[in-house]
Design a protein around this motif. Structure first.
Motif, short mmCIF file in Angstrom:
data_model
loop_
_atom_site.label_atom_id
_atom_site.label_comp_id
_atom_site.label_asym_id
_atom_site.label_seq_id
_atom_site.Cartn_x
_atom_site.Cartn_y
_atom_site.Cartn_z
N LEU A 31 -61.55 40.77 -7.69
CA LEU A 31 -60.71 41.87 -7.23
C LEU A 31 -61.25 43.16 -7.34
CD1 LEU A 31 -58.26 42.68 -5.87
CD2 LEU A 31 -56.98 42.70 -7.90
N ILE A 32 -61.88 43.52 -8.62
CA ILE A 32 -62.33 44.66 -9.15
C ILE A 32 -63.77 44.60 -8.11
CG2 ILE A 32 -63.67 45.64 -10.91
CD1 ILE A 32 -61.87 44.52 -12.96
N THR A 33 -64.61 43.85 -7.95
CA THR A 33 -65.89 43.83 -7.07
C THR A 33 -65.30 44.34 -5.81
OG1 THR A 33 -65.81 41.54 -6.68
CG2 THR A 33 -67.48 42.53 -8.50
N GLU A 34 -64.22 43.75 -5.19
CA GLU A 34 -63.88 44.11 -3.91
C GLU A 34 -63.15 45.49 -3.80
OE1 GLU A 34 -59.51 43.19 -1.57
OE2 GLU A 34 -60.74 41.21 -2.28
N SER A 41 -71.59 43.35 -13.07
CA SER A 41 -72.02 44.42 -14.36
C SER A 41 -71.08 45.21 -14.45
CB SER A 41 -73.30 44.44 -14.27
OG SER A 41 -73.74 45.39 -15.31
N SER A 42 -70.76 46.18 -13.21
CA SER A 42 -69.97 47.28 -13.19
C SER A 42 -68.41 46.78 -13.20
CB SER A 42 -70.26 48.00 -12.00
OG SER A 42 -71.42 48.37 -11.88
N ALA A 43 -68.33 45.73 -12.54
CA ALA A 43 -66.91 45.18 -12.67
C ALA A 43 -66.47 44.79 -14.25
CB ALA A 43 -66.85 43.71 -11.66
N ALA A 44 -67.45 44.33 -14.85
CA ALA A 44 -67.06 44.10 -16.29
C ALA A 44 -66.71 45.33 -17.00
CB ALA A 44 -68.14 43.44 -17.03
N LEU A 45 -67.22 46.49 -17.00
CA LEU A 45 -66.85 47.57 -17.19
C LEU A 45 -65.44 48.05 -17.14
CD1 LEU A 45 -67.48 49.82 -19.57
CD2 LEU A 45 -68.69 50.89 -17.54
N TRP A 46 -65.12 48.00 -15.80
CA TRP A 46 -63.94 48.49 -15.25
C TRP A 46 -62.77 47.33 -15.90
CZ3 TRP A 46 -61.74 52.20 -13.40
CH2 TRP A 46 -62.50 53.31 -12.87
N GLY A 47 -63.28 46.08 -16.00
CA GLY A 47 -62.40 45.26 -16.38
C GLY A 47 -62.14 45.50 -17.89
N GLY A 48 -63.08 45.91 -18.85
CA GLY A 48 -62.77 46.32 -19.99
C GLY A 48 -61.78 47.53 -20.19
N VAL A 49 -62.08 48.41 -19.30
CA VAL A 49 -60.98 49.59 -19.22
C VAL A 49 -59.65 49.18 -18.95
CG1 VAL A 49 -60.48 51.63 -17.91
CG2 VAL A 49 -62.67 51.34 -18.62
N VAL A 235 -64.94 39.08 -22.02
CA VAL A 235 -65.87 38.96 -21.25
C VAL A 235 -66.14 37.64 -20.57
CG1 VAL A 235 -67.23 40.79 -22.70
CG2 VAL A 235 -67.64 38.40 -23.10
N TRP A 236 -65.32 36.66 -20.94
CA TRP A 236 -65.39 35.14 -20.63
C TRP A 236 -65.71 35.12 -19.01
CZ3 TRP A 236 -65.86 31.00 -23.54
CH2 TRP A 236 -65.84 29.75 -22.59
N SER A 237 -64.85 35.85 -18.16
CA SER A 237 -64.82 35.57 -16.55
C SER A 237 -66.08 36.23 -16.15
CB SER A 237 -63.95 36.42 -16.20
OG SER A 237 -62.56 35.66 -16.35
N TYR A 238 -66.59 37.14 -16.61
CA TYR A 238 -67.90 38.09 -16.14
C TYR A 238 -68.82 37.31 -16.78
CZ TYR A 238 -63.94 41.40 -15.82
OH TYR A 238 -62.88 41.85 -15.54
N TYR A 239 -69.17 36.86 -17.77
CA TYR A 239 -70.24 36.13 -18.49
C TYR A 239 -70.50 34.82 -17.90
CZ TYR A 239 -72.70 33.08 -21.70
OH TYR A 239 -73.52 32.25 -22.19
#
Length: 409
Positions: A31-34, A41-49, A235-239
């Motif tokens: 969803l974030i990448t969409e 990589s960028s989506a992970a940072l947004w996911g962290g935020v 980070v599980w999903s992104y990793y």
């Protein structure tokens, strides 16, 4: 049976809350990448935020909702939170921008901070001698939900990244409807008190740490350990997408498997290990195991290795209860509740710090201009945190007890 309905409803509520959280985990990267059009990589940072934002709202709103329930009663706070949560999931399913998603996670953090209210409800309807066991059932229900949620979310995520949000909305609103008919009020008017903002301060418990001798250093150890171990949900999903090209279904299956092993460890293995090794040795062995496992996970090459390591990943969590046991023995019986407040505050801080820290490290080492490509870098960072916590615990134990093998060996 009718008299048990409110208790059953609270247990179901906590399980469904956990299912709702788990439902969306496998599809958040998609969803974030969409919404951003960026890389994983960028989506992970947004996911962290987004995860940190959710944790901040939970941290500050948990005591507030608990205190509001002391003023207005448990029933309205629980039902309003459930309805708002369901509407928020609908909002998230319709998100057209990342900021829309951000606003949705703010609301989710507020409405999801019902653990204190649910616990107060259980305290109201439980005999004093049964409260501890019933509180344990809340945790067990949450754990079961976290096994079921990701698995269902991964399956639904194959249809589309917004479908799990819609399913979570149905779950929350259905639960609110059930509660409207079966949930009575348990706090009579005579026992209600005026709402006081000073009593809703989530940092208040931390102020009492200095009152208890030798506790500060052990609380720091507990904080470091918790930040480290939170690398898994952070980070599980992104990793797994970056390293193994996981689909939402595989992410959901892997998180469900992780939850299954964690339930076994928390539900049974801990009760066998701690009495045999003692709290101090259990904490040391647990953190030592985490140190090794984190390094292995950082350099995994095959999917089967990830699943093979899951029992050891979850076994390392025994260090947490062991550390809590060590600290509880330093505190008088009349201050145990205060200590639990400290644990809750420290855990809340760790849930704020870990996602943004771990996803930032992940982005740095997976970006197109990364100095060295290493998706598992957050796990290496966690391994350093674990060995630091282990060394600090050793020093503290030597200072307090003169040996690293006490208390309870």
């Amino acid at each position: 049976m009718k008299a048990r309905l409110p208790f059953i409803f609270i247990i179901i509520t906590m399980m469904l809350n956990s299912i709702g959280i788990g439902l969306i985990l496998p599809v958040m990267p998609s969803l974030i990448t969409e919404l951003t059009g960026g890389s994983i990589s960028s989506a992970a940072l947004w996911g962290g935020v987004l995860a940190t934002t959710y944790a901040v709202m939970q941290f500050f709103m948990g005591p507030t909702l608990g205190n509001l329930s002391d003023r207005y009663g448990r029933r309205p706070i629980l039902l309003i939170s459930l309805v708002a949560m369901g509407l928020d999931y609908i909002l998230l399913s319709l998100a057209g921008t990342i900021w829309w998603l951000f606003a949705g996670r703010v609301i989710a953090g507020i409405t999801g901070a019902t653990f204190s209210t649910a616990s107060a409800y259980i305290a109201d309807i439980s005999a004093p001698e049964k409260r501890a066991a019933n509180f344990g059932l809340i945790g067990a229900a949450f754990g079961v939900g976290f096994i079921i949620g990701p698995a269902i979310g991964g399956f639904l995520g194959e249809i589309g990244p917004r479908v799990p949000f819609m399913a979570a909305a149905v779950v929350a609103l259905g639960n609110a409807t059930l509660g409207y008919f079966v949930l009575p009020e348990t706090l009579p008017q005579s026992k209600r008190r005026t709402f006081d903002w000073t009593r809703a301060n989530p940092l208040g418990a931390l102020m009492s740490i200095r009152k208890i001798p030798n506790l500060t250093g052990l609380v720091v150890v507990f904080l470091i350990f918790t930040i480290s171990h939170q690398v898994y949900p952070s980070v599980w999903s992104y990793y797994t997408i970056e390293r193994f090209d996981f689909t939402p279904k595989m992410i959901g299956a892997s998180l469900g498997a992780f939850g299954f092993f964690m339930a076994i460890i928390q539900g049974g293995v801990i009760r066998m290990i701690i009495p045999k090794l003692g709290e101090m040795r259990t904490a040391m062995w647990g953190m030592g195991l985490n140190f090794v496992v984190f390094i292995l996970v950082a350099f995994l090459g095959e999917v089967w290795m990830l699943f093979a390591l899951m029992p050891l990943m979850t076994l390392g969590a025994i260090a947490g209860p062991a550390l809590q046991g060590i600290m509880s023995k330093l505190v008088d019986d009349d201050a145990q509740g205060e200590l639990q407040g400290i644990f809750a505050s420290v855990t809340g801080i760790a849930l704020i710090l870990s996602p943004i820290t771990m996803t930032s490290i992940f982005k740095y080492f997976t970006d197109s201009d990364a100095p060295y490509y290493l998706p598992g870098a957050p796990f290496l960072a966690s391994s350093l945190l674990e060995i630091s916590a282990m060394a600090l615990l050793f020093v503290i134990a030597k200072r307090i007890w003169g040996t690293a093998a006490t208390p309870a060996q």
